[in-house]
Motif scaffolding. Structure first.
Motif, PDB file in Angstrom:
ATOM      1  N   ASP A 167     -27.914  -0.898  80.245  1.00  0.00           N
ATOM      2  CA  ASP A 167     -27.602  -2.181  79.630  1.00  0.00           C
ATOM      3  C   ASP A 167     -28.832  -2.702  78.895  1.00  0.00           C
ATOM      4  O   ASP A 167     -29.958  -2.255  79.125  1.00  0.00           O
ATOM      5  CB  ASP A 167     -27.132  -3.180  80.684  1.00  0.00           C
ATOM      6  CG  ASP A 167     -28.227  -3.531  81.682  1.00  0.00           C
ATOM      7  OD1 ASP A 167     -29.053  -4.408  81.371  1.00  0.00           O
ATOM      8  OD2 ASP A 167     -28.270  -2.920  82.766  1.00  0.00           O
ATOM      9  N   GLN A 168     -28.635  -3.677  78.010  1.00  0.00           N
ATOM     10  CA  GLN A 168     -29.696  -4.099  77.100  1.00  0.00           C
ATOM     11  C   GLN A 168     -30.925  -4.638  77.823  1.00  0.00           C
ATOM     12  O   GLN A 168     -32.064  -4.314  77.470  1.00  0.00           O
ATOM     13  CB  GLN A 168     -29.164  -5.159  76.119  1.00  0.00           C
ATOM     14  CG  GLN A 168     -30.143  -5.534  75.021  1.00  0.00           C
ATOM     15  CD  GLN A 168     -30.538  -4.366  74.136  1.00  0.00           C
ATOM     16  OE1 GLN A 168     -29.737  -3.447  73.919  1.00  0.00           O
ATOM     17  NE2 GLN A 168     -31.771  -4.381  73.636  1.00  0.00           N
ATOM     18  N   LEU A 169     -30.721  -5.469  78.844  1.00  0.00           N
ATOM     19  CA  LEU A 169     -31.859  -6.040  79.558  1.00  0.00           C
ATOM     20  C   LEU A 169     -32.662  -4.961  80.277  1.00  0.00           C
ATOM     21  O   LEU A 169     -33.898  -4.959  80.241  1.00  0.00           O
ATOM     22  CB  LEU A 169     -31.386  -7.102  80.549  1.00  0.00           C
ATOM     23  CG  LEU A 169     -30.869  -8.410  79.941  1.00  0.00           C
ATOM     24  CD1 LEU A 169     -30.353  -9.331  81.040  1.00  0.00           C
ATOM     25  CD2 LEU A 169     -31.965  -9.107  79.140  1.00  0.00           C
ATOM     26  N   THR A 170     -31.957  -4.020  80.923  1.00  0.00           N
ATOM     27  CA  THR A 170     -32.647  -2.917  81.617  1.00  0.00           C
ATOM     28  C   THR A 170     -33.353  -2.029  80.610  1.00  0.00           C
ATOM     29  O   THR A 170     -34.476  -1.571  80.848  1.00  0.00           O
ATOM     30  CB  THR A 170     -31.644  -2.090  82.436  1.00  0.00           C
ATOM     31  OG1 THR A 170     -30.950  -2.947  83.339  1.00  0.00           O
ATOM     32  CG2 THR A 170     -32.359  -1.002  83.227  1.00  0.00           C
ATOM     33  N   ARG A 171     -32.712  -1.816  79.475  1.00  0.00           N
ATOM     34  CA  ARG A 171     -33.303  -0.984  78.426  1.00  0.00           C
ATOM     35  C   ARG A 171     -34.617  -1.580  77.932  1.00  0.00           C
ATOM     36  O   ARG A 171     -35.624  -0.874  77.797  1.00  0.00           O
ATOM     37  CB  ARG A 171     -32.312  -0.847  77.280  1.00  0.00           C
ATOM     38  CG  ARG A 171     -32.763   0.070  76.153  1.00  0.00           C
ATOM     39  CD  ARG A 171     -31.619   0.298  75.180  1.00  0.00           C
ATOM     40  NE  ARG A 171     -31.960   1.283  74.176  1.00  0.00           N
ATOM     41  CZ  ARG A 171     -31.072   2.048  73.548  1.00  0.00           C
ATOM     42  NH1 ARG A 171     -29.792   1.936  73.829  1.00  0.00           N
ATOM     43  NH2 ARG A 171     -31.451   2.918  72.638  1.00  0.00           N
ATOM     44  N   GLU A 172     -34.625  -2.879  77.685  1.00  0.00           N
ATOM     45  CA  GLU A 172     -35.849  -3.531  77.212  1.00  0.00           C
ATOM     46  C   GLU A 172     -36.951  -3.469  78.272  1.00  0.00           C
ATOM     47  O   GLU A 172     -38.125  -3.261  77.946  1.00  0.00           O
ATOM     48  CB  GLU A 172     -35.541  -4.973  76.826  1.00  0.00           C
ATOM     49  CG  GLU A 172     -34.679  -5.085  75.573  1.00  0.00           C
ATOM     50  CD  GLU A 172     -34.249  -6.508  75.275  1.00  0.00           C
ATOM     51  OE1 GLU A 172     -34.682  -7.424  76.014  1.00  0.00           O
ATOM     52  OE2 GLU A 172     -33.494  -6.706  74.305  1.00  0.00           O
ATOM     53  N   SER A 173     -36.569  -3.628  79.536  1.00  0.00           N
ATOM     54  CA  SER A 173     -37.537  -3.517  80.619  1.00  0.00           C
ATOM     55  C   SER A 173     -38.118  -2.109  80.689  1.00  0.00           C
ATOM     56  O   SER A 173     -39.340  -1.935  80.855  1.00  0.00           O
ATOM     57  CB  SER A 173     -36.871  -3.876  81.950  1.00  0.00           C
ATOM     58  OG  SER A 173     -37.741  -3.638  83.036  1.00  0.00           O
TER      59      SER A 173
END
Length: 247
Positions: A167-173
């Motif tokens: 997911d986007q938030l995990t990807r950015e992290s």
């Protein structure tokens, strides 16, 4: 001396009709030690094929690939690979997944456990050593996959859309985590992604592959200090230029 040299690489594949055609045609580029390179392009342009050739999982039809001036003929401990879905062994715990490569290389149990523990701490998963992949989130699995790839102390880390399923938030992290690990380990990284913004955020250089057959359309040097802000005018200027080069 360049770390990696890709010299006139062509790779042919057979289609369902028994006909042969190039997936990659006359690819040439070089990568310096500790450089972070991304390869972007539309589906079917040969990004993953290029990564597999550098890893030594495939052999070129024409041309050659050199690492430290030595020809690539097979996989080797100087290269580690991380796949989109991690590829962890489901029957092994997190720490035993990390120990797998060192164990096969003959490292003693004490040494490999100490190495694996240090990598667990590097990817911020202390306390999850004895968890199986099914007990970990997607982001945690990818952290273990990165730790496993680093366990053989590779000079080159090859990453095939490693964050594409997150997911986007995990990807950015995970992008921030990867930069932290890259800066601490001084490893050369070759990163395949469909994400233009991801490539700009991470890379020193970006290679844009064209399609039918796969070829290098354009190269971009990303002249932005880290950490990078996607909202900056220069960042968005790169985005528009790379998007135009792809499409």
């Amino acid at each position: 001396m360049n770390k990696v040299e890709v010299i006139h690489i062509t790779k042919d594949f057979e289609n369902g009709k028994g006909e042969h055609g190039p997936a990659l045609l006359d690819i040439n580029f070089s990568i310096q030690t500790n450089e972070f390179i991304s390869i972007v392009g539309r589906s079917g342009c040969g990004k993953s094929t290029m990564l597999n050739l550098i890893m030594g999982l495939l052999s070129p039809t024409e041309g050659r690939i050199l690492i430290n001036d030595n020809a690539v003929t097979s996989p080797g401990p100087d290269r580690g690979m991380v796949f989109q879905h991690g590829g962890l062994f489901p029957w092994l715990t997190a720490i035993k997944n990390i120990e797998f490569g060192p164990k096969n290389a003959g490292m003693s149990k004490t040494e490999r456990r100490a190495l694996a523990q240090s990598l667990i701490e590097l990817v911020h998963l202390k306390g999850y050593e004895d968890k199986y992949p099914r007990e970990l989130s997607g982001g945690m699995q990818q952290r273990i996959a990165i730790a496993r790839a680093l366990a053989t102390k590779p000079e080159i880390l090859l990453m095939d859309e490693p964050f594409g399923a997150l997911d986007q938030l995990t990807r950015e992290s995970m992008q921030r985590e990867l930069l932290r690990i890259w800066e601490s380990h001084k490893t050369t990284v070759i990163f395949v992604t469909h994400g233009i913004m991801e490539a700009i955020f991470l890379s020193d250089r970006i290679l844009v592959f064209g399609i039918r057959p796969g070829h290098i359309k354009k190269e971009f040097v990303i002249d932005l200090p880290r950490p990078r802000q996607a909202s900056s005018p220069k960042f968005m200027e790169y985005y528009e230029e790379i998007y135009s080069a792809i499409y």
